[in-house]
Design a protein around this motif. Sequence first.
Motif, PDB file in Angstrom:
ATOM      1  N   LYS A  95     -16.921   0.777   7.618  1.00  0.00           N
ATOM      2  CA  LYS A  95     -16.040   1.865   7.184  1.00  0.00           C
ATOM      3  C   LYS A  95     -16.702   2.671   6.079  1.00  0.00           C
ATOM      4  O   LYS A  95     -17.428   2.136   5.242  1.00  0.00           O
ATOM      5  N   ILE A  96     -16.396   3.966   6.079  1.00  0.00           N
ATOM      6  CA  ILE A  96     -16.721   4.833   4.957  1.00  0.00           C
ATOM      7  C   ILE A  96     -15.411   5.263   4.315  1.00  0.00           C
ATOM      8  O   ILE A  96     -14.489   5.690   5.000  1.00  0.00           O
ATOM      9  N   MET A  97     -15.312   5.100   3.006  1.00  0.00           N
ATOM     10  CA  MET A  97     -14.129   5.544   2.263  1.00  0.00           C
ATOM     11  C   MET A  97     -14.601   6.635   1.317  1.00  0.00           C
ATOM     12  O   MET A  97     -14.906   6.398   0.149  1.00  0.00           O
ATOM     13  N   ALA A  98     -14.718   7.843   1.848  1.00  0.00           N
ATOM     14  CA  ALA A  98     -15.236   8.995   1.102  1.00  0.00           C
ATOM     15  C   ALA A  98     -14.077   9.953   0.873  1.00  0.00           C
ATOM     16  O   ALA A  98     -13.833  10.854   1.676  1.00  0.00           O
ATOM     17  N   GLN A  99     -13.361   9.761  -0.227  1.00  0.00           N
ATOM     18  CA  GLN A  99     -12.175  10.552  -0.513  1.00  0.00           C
ATOM     19  C   GLN A  99     -12.441  11.424  -1.738  1.00  0.00           C
ATOM     20  O   GLN A  99     -12.210  11.010  -2.871  1.00  0.00           O
ATOM     21  N   GLY A 100     -12.936  12.636  -1.483  1.00  0.00           N
ATOM     22  CA  GLY A 100     -13.093  13.589  -2.554  1.00  0.00           C
ATOM     23  C   GLY A 100     -11.783  14.291  -2.845  1.00  0.00           C
ATOM     24  O   GLY A 100     -10.723  13.929  -2.327  1.00  0.00           O
ATOM     25  N   THR A 101     -11.860  15.312  -3.665  1.00  0.00           N
ATOM     26  CA  THR A 101     -10.705  16.160  -3.962  1.00  0.00           C
ATOM     27  C   THR A 101     -11.162  17.616  -3.887  1.00  0.00           C
ATOM     28  O   THR A 101     -12.360  17.901  -3.847  1.00  0.00           O
ATOM     29  N   ALA A 102     -10.214  18.538  -3.899  1.00  0.00           N
ATOM     30  CA  ALA A 102     -10.579  19.951  -3.897  1.00  0.00           C
ATOM     31  C   ALA A 102     -11.396  20.301  -5.133  1.00  0.00           C
ATOM     32  O   ALA A 102     -12.335  21.109  -5.071  1.00  0.00           O
ATOM     33  N   TYR A 163     -12.274  15.967   1.905  1.00  0.00           N
ATOM     34  CA  TYR A 163     -12.937  16.851   0.948  1.00  0.00           C
ATOM     35  C   TYR A 163     -14.421  16.478   0.835  1.00  0.00           C
ATOM     36  O   TYR A 163     -14.898  16.007  -0.194  1.00  0.00           O
ATOM     37  N   VAL A 164     -15.114  16.703   1.941  1.00  0.00           N
ATOM     38  CA  VAL A 164     -16.540  16.391   2.052  1.00  0.00           C
ATOM     39  C   VAL A 164     -17.282  17.620   2.566  1.00  0.00           C
ATOM     40  O   VAL A 164     -16.819  18.277   3.505  1.00  0.00           O
ATOM     41  N   ARG A 165     -18.431  17.917   1.942  1.00  0.00           N
ATOM     42  CA  ARG A 165     -19.334  18.952   2.449  1.00  0.00           C
ATOM     43  C   ARG A 165     -20.631  18.302   2.928  1.00  0.00           C
ATOM     44  O   ARG A 165     -21.173  17.421   2.257  1.00  0.00           O
ATOM     45  N   ILE A 166     -21.130  18.801   4.051  1.00  0.00           N
ATOM     46  CA  ILE A 166     -22.408  18.345   4.594  1.00  0.00           C
ATOM     47  C   ILE A 166     -23.282  19.582   4.776  1.00  0.00           C
ATOM     48  O   ILE A 166     -22.990  20.437   5.622  1.00  0.00           O
ATOM     49  N   GLU A 167     -24.337  19.689   3.979  1.00  0.00           N
ATOM     50  CA  GLU A 167     -25.151  20.902   3.939  1.00  0.00           C
ATOM     51  C   GLU A 167     -26.574  20.633   4.424  1.00  0.00           C
ATOM     52  O   GLU A 167     -27.143  19.581   4.149  1.00  0.00           O
ATOM     53  N   TYR A 168     -27.148  21.624   5.136  1.00  0.00           N
ATOM     54  CA  TYR A 168     -28.565  21.621   5.533  1.00  0.00           C
ATOM     55  C   TYR A 168     -28.924  20.405   6.384  1.00  0.00           C
ATOM     56  O   TYR A 168     -30.009  19.841   6.252  1.00  0.00           O
ATOM     57  N   ALA A 169     -28.026  20.009   7.276  1.00  0.00           N
ATOM     58  CA  ALA A 169     -28.269  18.840   8.114  1.00  0.00           C
ATOM     59  C   ALA A 169     -28.957  19.246   9.419  1.00  0.00           C
ATOM     60  O   ALA A 169     -29.136  20.424   9.734  1.00  0.00           O
ATOM     61  N   GLY A 170     -29.312  18.230  10.180  1.00  0.00           N
ATOM     62  CA  GLY A 170     -29.910  18.433  11.496  1.00  0.00           C
ATOM     63  C   GLY A 170     -31.262  17.768  11.608  1.00  0.00           C
ATOM     64  O   GLY A 170     -32.140  17.984  10.775  1.00  0.00           O
ATOM     65  N   LYS A 171     -31.430  16.966  12.636  1.00  0.00           N
ATOM     66  CA  LYS A 171     -32.696  16.255  12.833  1.00  0.00           C
ATOM     67  C   LYS A 171     -32.974  16.236  14.322  1.00  0.00           C
ATOM     68  O   LYS A 171     -32.324  15.522  15.085  1.00  0.00           O
ATOM     69  N   ALA A 172     -33.931  17.042  14.760  1.00  0.00           N
ATOM     70  CA  ALA A 172     -34.298  17.112  16.173  1.00  0.00           C
ATOM     71  C   ALA A 172     -35.438  16.139  16.439  1.00  0.00           C
ATOM     72  O   ALA A 172     -36.575  16.354  16.019  1.00  0.00           O
ATOM     73  N   ASP A 454      -4.980  29.680   0.616  1.00  0.00           N
ATOM     74  CA  ASP A 454      -6.372  29.507   1.008  1.00  0.00           C
ATOM     75  C   ASP A 454      -6.762  28.042   0.838  1.00  0.00           C
ATOM     76  O   ASP A 454      -7.113  27.600  -0.255  1.00  0.00           O
ATOM     77  N   TRP A 455      -6.695  27.271   1.918  1.00  0.00           N
ATOM     78  CA  TRP A 455      -7.004  25.842   1.811  1.00  0.00           C
ATOM     79  C   TRP A 455      -8.509  25.572   1.673  1.00  0.00           C
ATOM     80  O   TRP A 455      -8.914  24.419   1.493  1.00  0.00           O
ATOM     81  N   THR A 456      -9.323  26.628   1.749  1.00  0.00           N
ATOM     82  CA  THR A 456     -10.763  26.452   1.515  1.00  0.00           C
ATOM     83  C   THR A 456     -11.139  26.590   0.048  1.00  0.00           C
ATOM     84  O   THR A 456     -12.301  26.351  -0.312  1.00  0.00           O
ATOM     85  N   ALA A 457     -10.200  26.958  -0.797  1.00  0.00           N
ATOM     86  CA  ALA A 457     -10.523  27.243  -2.195  1.00  0.00           C
ATOM     87  C   ALA A 457     -11.037  26.010  -2.925  1.00  0.00           C
ATOM     88  O   ALA A 457     -10.591  24.889  -2.679  1.00  0.00           O
ATOM     89  N   SER A 458     -11.994  26.215  -3.786  1.00  0.00           N
ATOM     90  CA  SER A 458     -12.548  25.231  -4.725  1.00  0.00           C
ATOM     91  C   SER A 458     -13.612  24.310  -4.134  1.00  0.00           C
ATOM     92  O   SER A 458     -14.658  24.096  -4.727  1.00  0.00           O
ATOM     93  N   TRP A 459     -13.392  23.771  -2.949  1.00  0.00           N
ATOM     94  CA  TRP A 459     -14.273  22.708  -2.456  1.00  0.00           C
ATOM     95  C   TRP A 459     -15.338  23.195  -1.475  1.00  0.00           C
ATOM     96  O   TRP A 459     -16.288  22.441  -1.172  1.00  0.00           O
ATOM     97  N   THR A 460     -15.221  24.412  -0.976  1.00  0.00           N
ATOM     98  CA  THR A 460     -16.187  24.930   0.001  1.00  0.00           C
ATOM     99  C   THR A 460     -17.255  25.794  -0.660  1.00  0.00           C
ATOM    100  O   THR A 460     -17.121  26.176  -1.833  1.00  0.00           O
ATOM    101  N   VAL A 461     -18.315  26.085   0.082  1.00  0.00           N
ATOM    102  CA  VAL A 461     -19.334  27.037  -0.379  1.00  0.00           C
ATOM    103  C   VAL A 461     -19.609  28.038   0.733  1.00  0.00           C
ATOM    104  O   VAL A 461     -19.446  27.744   1.914  1.00  0.00           O
ATOM    105  N   TRP A 462     -20.029  29.242   0.326  1.00  0.00           N
ATOM    106  CA  TRP A 462     -20.410  30.300   1.257  1.00  0.00           C
ATOM    107  C   TRP A 462     -21.756  30.877   0.817  1.00  0.00           C
ATOM    108  O   TRP A 462     -22.335  30.419  -0.154  1.00  0.00           O
ATOM    109  N   ASN A 463     -22.227  31.829   1.547  1.00  0.00           N
ATOM    110  CA  ASN A 463     -23.484  32.513   1.228  1.00  0.00           C
ATOM    111  C   ASN A 463     -24.667  31.533   1.208  1.00  0.00           C
ATOM    112  O   ASN A 463     -25.535  31.615   0.358  1.00  0.00           O
ATOM    113  N   LYS A 464     -24.682  30.618   2.161  1.00  0.00           N
ATOM    114  CA  LYS A 464     -25.807  29.708   2.347  1.00  0.00           C
ATOM    115  C   LYS A 464     -26.290  29.807   3.789  1.00  0.00           C
ATOM    116  O   LYS A 464     -25.533  30.111   4.666  1.00  0.00           O
TER     117      LYS A 464
END
Length: 464
Positions: A95-102, A163-172, A454-464
Amino acid sequence: MKKISTIYLLGLVMLGACSKSDDKNDPNGGTGGNNSGTEIRGTITSDLHWTKDKTYRLRGYVYVQTGVTLTIDPGTKIVSNKDSAGVLVIYRGAKIMAQGTAAEPIVFTSNETSPAPGDLGGVVLVGQATGNGNHSVIEGGVDAAFSAFGGTNDADNSGIMKYVRIEYAGKAVNPGDEVNGLSLYGVGSGTTLDYIQVVRGLDDAFEFFGGTVNAKHLIAYNSADDDFDMDDGYRGKIQFAISIKDPKFTDAKGTTGDVSNNFEVDNVNPSNGFLLTRTPITSPVLSNFTAIGPNNASGVSSDYGWGMRWRRGTKFILANSIVIGSQKGGFRLQEDSTIAYFARGISGFYNSFLQAYQNTVDVETGKTIPGVTYDASTITAQLTGSNKTTIFTAGTTGNTDMKLTDPFNNTAPNVKPATGSPALSGALFDFSTSLGDAWFDKVAYRGAMDGTTDWTASWTVWNK
């Protein structure tokens, strides 16, 4: 990759089992005493707790084995360098218990000065729910000891990601053999997925390989391939999701003929030797999505495909949603069984809004379906008739009638419906008993957002 049963944590160094570069000590203090570069590698064999006062660096494939729980606190940062493209695999029975917040999301991201897609491998959840065997093992070059997935427990629980972000992923690893932003293999309905954003991924944002996991508040932003890819008999429910494409960014397609879509949903790949009717059949039930395509922007990649590509024997319900700006086409049906499920009213793109740059309704022709006579015209009539879907004129003015705030501004997208938008009201949950399930929030608006919250407020990022 050889199995490595070694974990490097702060103040704890064990003997390594491999001489590859991704197994060497971090010269910047990863195994030292400054708490700034804790390294994780190999197999995690006992419960572990990651806290926000440390930055954890994944080195290659990291496996959380059966019976083990990985707990991650709000605000914790997990990074990877491009030389090893760390992949976190939560295996069957773990199990993963990854509980972030906004205010304090958990972030998986690149550790490079100039981040790029592929610096991080991705996150893989492996469950014990049923699938149809379209894939025999997990993709992406995982250790053979951790490559099997699925089982017989559709209520299986792989933990919580919130409340998890996963950035710059991918492995071919090989063509068609990749790690996605968040890969879900046979994950069961006991698992909680809520408020997850995948950003600038090299392959798919979310891919569901069988299983029954449900999810809310998902965001796929600027991923190179498909945003929501479902196959292998996936049968879960998803509500409130956003898909946004960077017009210039797709993965390398080569001569495969593949394209990048907002949705790509299959039952099986017939090249694997399976009938399209192989059970359990992929049949997601989805509501309140907003999917934004490239809208023929300047410099748009020629590898962009459809807003929705329903194919290879899938059934589906997508309701109360917005799909605009699709490049090659909007609503694509292909293969006879997929077409038949829609024509006979089993599948539906219901009570939604549709627009594309061209080929708004795009149906594979030439298929002989007993009892069904169809073409693009009859499918269009079904969409606007019994499916109660509104179709806007093709072209680059997809938001003229839709009236979202700023959906095609890729650096700062805003998909909230503006004043006068038809999306502000009119939601219906009566297409099927599945859509009427109590799990769905019976909101009044269509699309992923209402006009105020706006449920995306605080925890998301843009312009990447």
